[in-house]
Write a protein that holds these residues in place. Structure first.
Motif, short mmCIF file in Angstrom:
data_model
loop_
_atom_site.label_atom_id
_atom_site.label_comp_id
_atom_site.label_asym_id
_atom_site.label_seq_id
_atom_site.Cartn_x
_atom_site.Cartn_y
_atom_site.Cartn_z
N ARG A 76 4.20 3.16 10.57
CA ARG A 76 4.11 2.55 12.16
C ARG A 76 3.49 4.12 12.90
N GLU A 98 -3.15 -3.04 8.36
CA GLU A 98 -2.95 -2.85 7.34
C GLU A 98 -3.29 -2.76 5.86
N TYR A 110 -0.67 1.44 6.49
CA TYR A 110 -1.43 1.03 7.68
C TYR A 110 -2.21 2.40 7.52
#
Length: 468
Positions: A76, A98, A110
């Motif tokens: 992330r 996602e 992601y």
């Protein structure tokens, strides 16, 4: 121009340049395979995100970008860096969040999509997520992946029809596949034609890293009063130990041949970054609890290590260190855990003799086993730790100080052929965490079988398997 903060002596030739020379060299390198051997926190992942976003956004870009990070949090963070660069460069990009990339195996990534139609997919470490994907690869913190060889084997074919592969990492031991790639490139003719980059902390400081850091930090940060030499000492003194500093900041792979536990064994058993492993006395717990205690007073630490057994795996739930505390104060911390645990194994050497007697008086000999640290007993305790790690049957915290402590133990063969387990004593202990973990694993291995030895000095009973 903004007011210069800090006492850095090395000022970049272009103070307003976004990237330092080593970062710019990495971004500009268009080699098909390039590898970065680096110090921690010098902006390489951040710089890589810039190059990744630039490639994906380019007009006529042919391929998507596939990024493999150590865990979900790092995945992330990488996509957030890509979004940052997209905004700075005014690149049209849409955060898709996602996205499921393999429904069968429940693999997700992601995803950031650009006007070019190309996407950046940032994934955690599962090598299978790279299978069947065409396009450029970024393998971040490569040496921390559980199976580096498999990740390379699956990722590399993806650049057959174009694109490039970037491998970035600090070291994790001399036996790692990552270190093998570096040695092959440097010492064996570089058959894979890897473009090698190497940036130590000292290299970064010599190119203006401290100046950049001081401009980014608040004016009252303690680093503002440091020059490069002082900052180098500041980082070195904060490391878990000398070996950790050399590996994390100076690109020197730790010597696995001199240590009982290889780095790869340790890191493969660590919780992923950000995992909620810590438990207090209130739990919750659903499995059986066991604990080990290595006793210290002034020079060495007292360490409590609590494991919860769920199926065949022992999960670390609590690690607590105590130093320069009265026995009564330490017992106030230990005894509530003893109440919860099904079995306790306690160091019965030196100071531990009195502690063990008192603990058995309070909780009984069936719950508290007192273990005297002789040479053969240490051997019988040490091998099951390694066996549990080889079988991935234990989970431990991802903490540098614990990793360093587990690395302190060395197996030494004496002139008489006897095996001894020794450890360097440092301000952070004498491998106390290692022995606390070993005692906890012994407590959970067979609650009814203490370590016993025949007249020949060989272990017998349930622990004999750990001795072989």
């Amino acid at each position: 121009m903004a007011t210069i903060k800090g006492r850095a002596k090395v000022i970049p030739a272009d103070r307003d340049a976004i990237f330092l020379p080593f970062q710019a060299a990495w971004i500009k390198d268009q080699s098909r395979i390039k590898l970065m051997e680096k110090a921690r926190q010098i902006g390489i992942s951040w710089s890589t995100a810039y190059g990744t976003a630039e490639r994906a956004a380019a007009f006529g870009a042919r391929f998507d970008e596939w990024v493999s990070s150590r865990d979900d949090i790092q995945a992330r963070l990488f996509i957030e860096d890509c979004k940052l660069w997209a905004g700075i460069m005014n690149l049209a990009a849409k955060d898709l969040g996602e996205v499921v990339i393999d429904a069968k195996d429940k693999l997700t990534a992601y995803v950031l999509q650009f006007a070019s139609g190309r996407r950046i997919h940032s994934m955690s470490s599962n090598p299978d997520a790279q299978a069947g994907k065409r396009g450029s690869r970024v393998l971040d913190e490569f040496a921390l992946h559980a199976d580096q060889r498999k990740l390379w084997a699956i990722a590399y074919p993806g650049i057959t029809w174009g694109g490039a592969m970037e491998v970035i990492s600090t070291h994790r031991g001399s036996h790692s596949f990552f270190n093998g790639l570096i040695r092959e490139a440097r010492e064996k003719g570089n058959p894979k034609r890897i473009s090698l980059h190497r940036v130590t902390l000292q290299d970064a400081l010599d190119q203006g890293f401290l100046y950049k850091l001081q401009q980014a930090l608040p004016g009252d940060a303690e680093q503002q009063d440091m020059d490069e030499a002082a900052y180098f000492d500041y980082v070195r003194n904060g490391a878990a130990d000398a070996e950790s500093f050399d590996q994390e900041y100076m690109c020197i792979a730790a010597d696995d041949d001199a240590k009982f536990l290889e780095y790869g064994l340790i890191t493969a058993c660590e919780y992923s970054d950000g995992a909620d492993w810590q438990r207090g006395l209130e739990g919750p717990f659903t499995g059986r609890l066991f604990c080990g205690v290595d006793i210290g007073r002034k020079k060495d630490l007292t360490v409590l290590w609590v494991l919860e057994q769920l199926g065949d795996v022992f999960y670390t739930r609590h690690v607590e260190t105590m130093q320069n505390m009265r026995k009564s104060a330490q017992e106030a911390i230990l005894y509530p855990w003893f109440e919860l645990c099904e079995r306790v194994c306690l160091d019965y050497s030196g100071l531990g003799i009195g502690w063990g007697d008192d603990a058995q008086d309070k909780f009984g000999e069936q719950r508290v086993e007192c273990v005297t640290f002789t040479g053969p007993v240490k051997e019988a305790l040490a091998y099951p730790v390694r066996g549990a790690m080889e079988d991935r049957a234990v989970r431990i915290p991802d903490e540098p100080i614990i990793r360093a402590d587990l690395r302190k133990v060395q197996k030494v063969v004496t002139a008489a052929g006897n095996i001894r387990f020794v450890a360097e004593s440092t301000p952070d202990g004498h491998a106390d965490r290692f022995w606390a973990l070993a005692l906890a694993l012994h407590a959970g291995s067979d609650p009814q079988a203490p370590i016993e030895f025949t007249s020949s000095g060989q272990p017998r009973g349930a622990d004999a398997q750990g001795f072989m």
